[in-house]
Design a protein around this motif. Structure first.
Motif, PDB file in Angstrom:
ATOM      1  N   ALA A  16     -21.857 -24.417 -13.762  1.00 46.99           N
ATOM      2  CA  ALA A  16     -21.137 -25.694 -13.735  1.00 46.99           C
ATOM      3  C   ALA A  16     -19.668 -25.447 -13.444  1.00 46.99           C
ATOM      4  N   GLN A  17     -19.191 -24.254 -13.749  1.00 48.91           N
ATOM      5  CA  GLN A  17     -17.806 -23.916 -13.430  1.00 48.91           C
ATOM      6  C   GLN A  17     -17.802 -22.519 -12.818  1.00 48.91           C
ATOM      7  N   PRO A  18     -16.838 -22.248 -11.945  1.00 52.11           N
ATOM      8  CA  PRO A  18     -16.833 -20.927 -11.318  1.00 52.11           C
ATOM      9  C   PRO A  18     -16.499 -19.819 -12.306  1.00 52.11           C
ATOM     10  N   ILE A  19     -17.008 -18.629 -12.034  1.00 47.58           N
ATOM     11  CA  ILE A  19     -16.606 -17.440 -12.782  1.00 47.58           C
ATOM     12  C   ILE A  19     -15.366 -16.905 -12.069  1.00 47.58           C
ATOM     13  N   LYS A  20     -14.376 -16.505 -12.863  1.00 43.78           N
ATOM     14  CA  LYS A  20     -13.188 -15.907 -12.249  1.00 43.78           C
ATOM     15  C   LYS A  20     -13.231 -14.402 -12.464  1.00 43.78           C
ATOM     16  N   ILE A  21     -13.085 -13.646 -11.384  1.00 42.23           N
ATOM     17  CA  ILE A  21     -13.018 -12.192 -11.556  1.00 42.23           C
ATOM     18  C   ILE A  21     -11.722 -11.665 -10.948  1.00 42.23           C
ATOM     19  N   VAL A  22     -11.263 -10.561 -11.534  1.00 46.67           N
ATOM     20  CA  VAL A  22     -10.096  -9.876 -10.958  1.00 46.67           C
ATOM     21  C   VAL A  22     -10.646  -8.731 -10.141  1.00 46.67           C
ATOM     22  N   LEU A  23     -10.467  -8.810  -8.828  1.00 48.58           N
ATOM     23  CA  LEU A  23     -11.031  -7.794  -7.947  1.00 48.58           C
ATOM     24  C   LEU A  23      -9.959  -6.790  -7.552  1.00 48.58           C
ATOM     25  N   GLN A  24     -10.276  -5.534  -7.884  1.00 47.66           N
ATOM     26  CA  GLN A  24      -9.333  -4.453  -7.585  1.00 47.66           C
ATOM     27  C   GLN A  24      -9.937  -3.619  -6.450  1.00 47.66           C
ATOM     28  N   LEU A  25      -9.207  -3.465  -5.371  1.00 43.98           N
ATOM     29  CA  LEU A  25      -9.690  -2.599  -4.289  1.00 43.98           C
ATOM     30  C   LEU A  25      -9.241  -1.166  -4.580  1.00 43.98           C
ATOM     31  N   SER A  26     -10.205  -0.262  -4.604  1.00 45.64           N
ATOM     32  CA  SER A  26      -9.858   1.137  -4.933  1.00 45.64           C
ATOM     33  C   SER A  26      -9.127   1.759  -3.750  1.00 45.64           C
ATOM     34  N   GLU A  27      -8.470   2.879  -4.023  1.00 47.05           N
ATOM     35  CA  GLU A  27      -7.662   3.559  -2.982  1.00 47.05           C
ATOM     36  C   GLU A  27      -8.578   4.203  -1.940  1.00 47.05           C
TER      37      GLU A  27
END
Ligand SMILES: [Zn+2]
Length: 334
Positions: A323-334
């Motif tokens: 019903a509501q979006p999930i928020k994720i913090v996406l980290q791109l690795s080196e």
């Protein structure tokens, strides 16, 4: 007034506060067999306002247990017909209806409720209403039945286990029917919408509906102990089992990480959006999520390093199961 005499017997119950009930409202999702019973109890008891959501129409095969409906109602809207019958039972109650899917009903309707009661027969539907109840922080009473077996559950957002926290539904396949017998009806997920009819009898819907209505009344009136928090009922053997489910910190709907919006995901810059999406689908049991960054949908074939212009981004995951979006913090690795 009419109400004084109408409610006089229940007002003899210690702790009963009719005025409190009169000032409360319930949103009822699904007015089939169990929902008909819940609605009748709440309206007879003098709930202030009842909002009924159901997009279904009445069929002949409903009449053995959906006690608000008559022969002449076949083909009519369940929600609209229920309101007419309920007004005959108690004309002083404010009742409205939404002949549409629950997903299409404004969030303000759910926000205004004191309690949400859901009588749904699909797992996806239960999952959706659970996430809505968590979103608007309203207690949710859910229940279902299968032949002589039934279940009822009370969810207090962020306080008790929610539908996603519980170990009773380890995956979709086990729970398609929303009954303790999901296993017997194991099928591909795509077929969920085209469920074969479930065995159902009015005795069970009255018992489970009675328990659910009672839990809703107890929540509103703050009476007794609330159900902690999952009840199984076996009518053939007159057995009742209550399970206390554990709230999960990792729950994607009500868990601490979610609440703090700190679900961290690490991905390679050379991964595609599609690959990330697949991981999210497996992690959260989603259907076909869309990923959005700063209001823009990400192109599925794009590489993450091209789709995102920074090493760390907040990504919104939208899916029809949520019903509501999930928020994720996406980290791109080196
Ligand atoms: Zn949860």
């Amino acid at each position: 007034m009419d109400g004084d005499e109408r409610y006089s017997r229940q007002q003899l119950i210690p702790g009963w506060d009719q005025l409190k009930l009169d000032n409360s409202s319930v949103v009822l999702v699904g007015v089939g067999a169990i929902g008909s019973y819940v609605a009748t109890v709440l309206v007879s008891s003098g709930i202030g306002k009842l909002s009924i959501i159901d997009f279904d129409t009445i069929e002949v095969s409903n009449l053995n247990r959906q006690l608000l409906f008559k022969d002449e109602d076949v083909g009519k809207s369940k929600s609209e017909t229920a309101v007419q019958r309920l007004k005959e039972i108690n004309p002083i109650i404010e009742i409205d209806f939404y002949h549409k899917k629950m997903e299409d009903v404004s969030v303000t309707v759910y926000e205004q409720a004191n309690v949400i009661v859901a009588c749904l027969d699909t797992f996806i539907g239960r999952r959706w209403i659970n996430s809505m109840a968590i979103r608007v922080k309203k207690p949710l009473v859910m229940g279902g039945m299968f032949a002589f077996l039934g279940n009822a559950q009370v969810i207090i957002p962020y306080e008790t286990a929610c539908f996603e926290c519980q170990p009773l539904v380890p995956d979709e396949e086990l729970a398609q029917a929303c009954t303790p017998f999901g296993k017997e009806r194991k099928k591909e997920r795509k077929e969920i919408d085209a469920e074969p009819p479930l065995p159902a009898v009015a005795t069970l819907s009255s018992i489970i509906g009675g328990i659910m209505a009672q839990e809703a009344l107890k929540l509103i009136l703050e009476l007794g102990d609330k159900l902690e928090n999952y009840l199984f009922y076996d009518g053939l053997h007159n057995a009742t089992t209550i399970l206390e489910l554990r709230k999960s910190k990792e729950c994607p709907t009500c868990g601490e990480m979610y609440k703090l919006e700190q679900i961290e995901f690490v991905a390679l810059p050379t991964e595609t959006v599609k690959e990330l999406r697949m991981r999210l689908m497996l992690t959260y049991g989603l259907e076909k999520p869309d990923l959005m960054v700063r209001g823009k949908l990400l192109e599925v074939e794009a590489l993450l390093e091209d789709a995102l212009n920074s090493k760390k981004s907040v990504v919104f995951v939208l899916d029809k199961n949520l019903a509501q979006p999930i928020k994720i913090v996406l980290q791109l690795s080196e």
